[in-house]
Each structure stands twice: as structure tokens, then as C-alpha cells.
Write a protein that holds these residues in place. Structure first.
Motif, mmCIF file in Angstrom:
data_model
loop_
_atom_site.group_PDB
_atom_site.id
_atom_site.type_symbol
_atom_site.label_atom_id
_atom_site.label_comp_id
_atom_site.label_asym_id
_atom_site.label_seq_id
_atom_site.Cartn_x
_atom_site.Cartn_y
_atom_site.Cartn_z
ATOM 1 N N ASP A 3 0.826 -1.205 0.000
ATOM 2 C CA ASP A 3 0.000 0.000 0.000
ATOM 3 C C ASP A 3 0.859 1.252 0.000
ATOM 4 O O ASP A 3 0.430 2.306 -0.464
ATOM 5 C CB ASP A 3 -0.928 0.002 1.217
ATOM 6 C CG ASP A 3 -1.941 -1.130 1.131
ATOM 7 O OD1 ASP A 3 -2.794 -1.076 0.228
ATOM 8 O OD2 ASP A 3 -1.856 -2.072 1.946
ATOM 9 N N VAL A 4 2.070 1.132 0.530
ATOM 10 C CA VAL A 4 2.998 2.256 0.574
ATOM 11 C C VAL A 4 4.420 1.719 0.666
ATOM 12 O O VAL A 4 4.659 0.662 1.253
ATOM 13 C CB VAL A 4 2.665 3.198 1.766
ATOM 14 C CG1 VAL A 4 2.951 2.553 3.096
ATOM 15 C CG2 VAL A 4 3.392 4.515 1.664
ATOM 16 N N GLY A 69 0.449 7.425 8.965
ATOM 17 C CA GLY A 69 -0.496 6.924 7.971
ATOM 18 C C GLY A 69 -1.920 6.835 8.492
ATOM 19 O O GLY A 69 -2.870 7.128 7.769
ATOM 20 N N GLU A 72 -3.273 10.386 8.709
ATOM 21 C CA GLU A 72 -3.539 10.941 7.379
ATOM 22 C C GLU A 72 -4.545 10.117 6.577
ATOM 23 O O GLU A 72 -4.785 10.398 5.408
ATOM 24 C CB GLU A 72 -2.224 11.041 6.583
ATOM 25 C CG GLU A 72 -1.188 11.958 7.186
ATOM 26 C CD GLU A 72 -1.605 13.408 7.138
ATOM 27 O OE1 GLU A 72 -2.161 13.836 6.105
ATOM 28 O OE2 GLU A 72 -1.384 14.123 8.136
ATOM 29 N N THR A 74 -4.117 7.241 5.347
ATOM 30 C CA THR A 74 -3.404 6.561 4.271
ATOM 31 C C THR A 74 -3.269 5.073 4.566
ATOM 32 O O THR A 74 -3.262 4.258 3.660
ATOM 33 C CB THR A 74 -2.004 7.175 4.093
ATOM 34 O OG1 THR A 74 -2.150 8.567 3.878
ATOM 35 C CG2 THR A 74 -1.247 6.570 2.952
ATOM 36 N N SER A 79 -3.080 -2.885 6.046
ATOM 37 C CA SER A 79 -2.247 -2.244 5.012
ATOM 38 C C SER A 79 -0.843 -2.826 5.046
ATOM 39 O O SER A 79 -0.312 -3.141 6.114
ATOM 40 C CB SER A 79 -2.162 -0.737 5.248
ATOM 41 O OG SER A 79 -3.412 -0.117 5.095
#
Length: 102
Positions: A3-4, A69, A72, A74, A79
């Protein structure tokens, strides 16, 4: 799939190299250097965040990025984070770690 992607960097070279791949996975570049963070803001898919010298180990970086995250919106439970650090950053060995947010 991640995811990131989180890259701990001093000068930004790793984040720039990953940006050039034009991957759809967001890149979070963490640096202690304000100038590096400013320079990285113009690269594809990179969000630069300045951190303090207290966030040095992979565990501390993961804790920081999970909190960021979630704040935010995110990252959420489940995740996947890919963390990339170099021996230059952590004082240990190069690290590539995949972590799932609890």
C-alpha cells in the motif's frame, strides 16, 4: 501488493530511483535533512517527511509511519508497508522489510 513504500534516506537517491519507475504505489521518503525533503517533493509519487534523529531503527520508523499513515487516513489495519533503509541510515545493515499494519 504494498500500500505504501517507505524509504529512509539522507540524500534522496533511493527515493528518486524508485520514483523513476512510475509505480502506482505511493513512496514516503523519510529524511532528517530539510533540503532533501524539499527537493523530493517534485518527484513522481513521492511524499517527503522530515523526521528527527530519534527515528533511526526500522522498528521506530515503522511505528512513526503507522501513526502518520493512520492520522492521514493513508494506512489502516491490514495495510502493507515496504520499508527500505540503508546501512547509512540505521547504522546497521541494509534493510528491506515488509510489514502489515495490525
Amino acid at each position: 501488493e504494498a500500500d505504501v513504500i517507505v524509504v529512509a534516506t539522507r540524500g534522496g537517491r533511493t527515493a528518486v530511483a524508485m520514483s523513476r519507475q512510475r509505480n502506482r504505489v505511493p513512496i514516503i521518503a523519510l529524511s532528517e535533512e530539510a533540503a532533501t525533503c524539499q527537493r523530493l517533493t517534485v518527484y513522481w509519487g513521492v511524499t517527503a517527511i522530515q523526521v528527527t534523529s530519534n527515528e533511526r531503527s526500522p522498528a521506530q520508523l515503522l511505528q512513526f509511519i503507522i501513526q502518520w499513515g493512520q492520522r492521514e487516513n493513508t494506512l489502516r489495519s491490514g495495510s502493507r508497508i515496504v520499508l527500505v533503509t540503508s546501512s547509512d541510515w540505521s547504522g546497521a545493515h541494509d534493510v528491506l522489510q515488509v510489514h502489515t499494519v495490525p
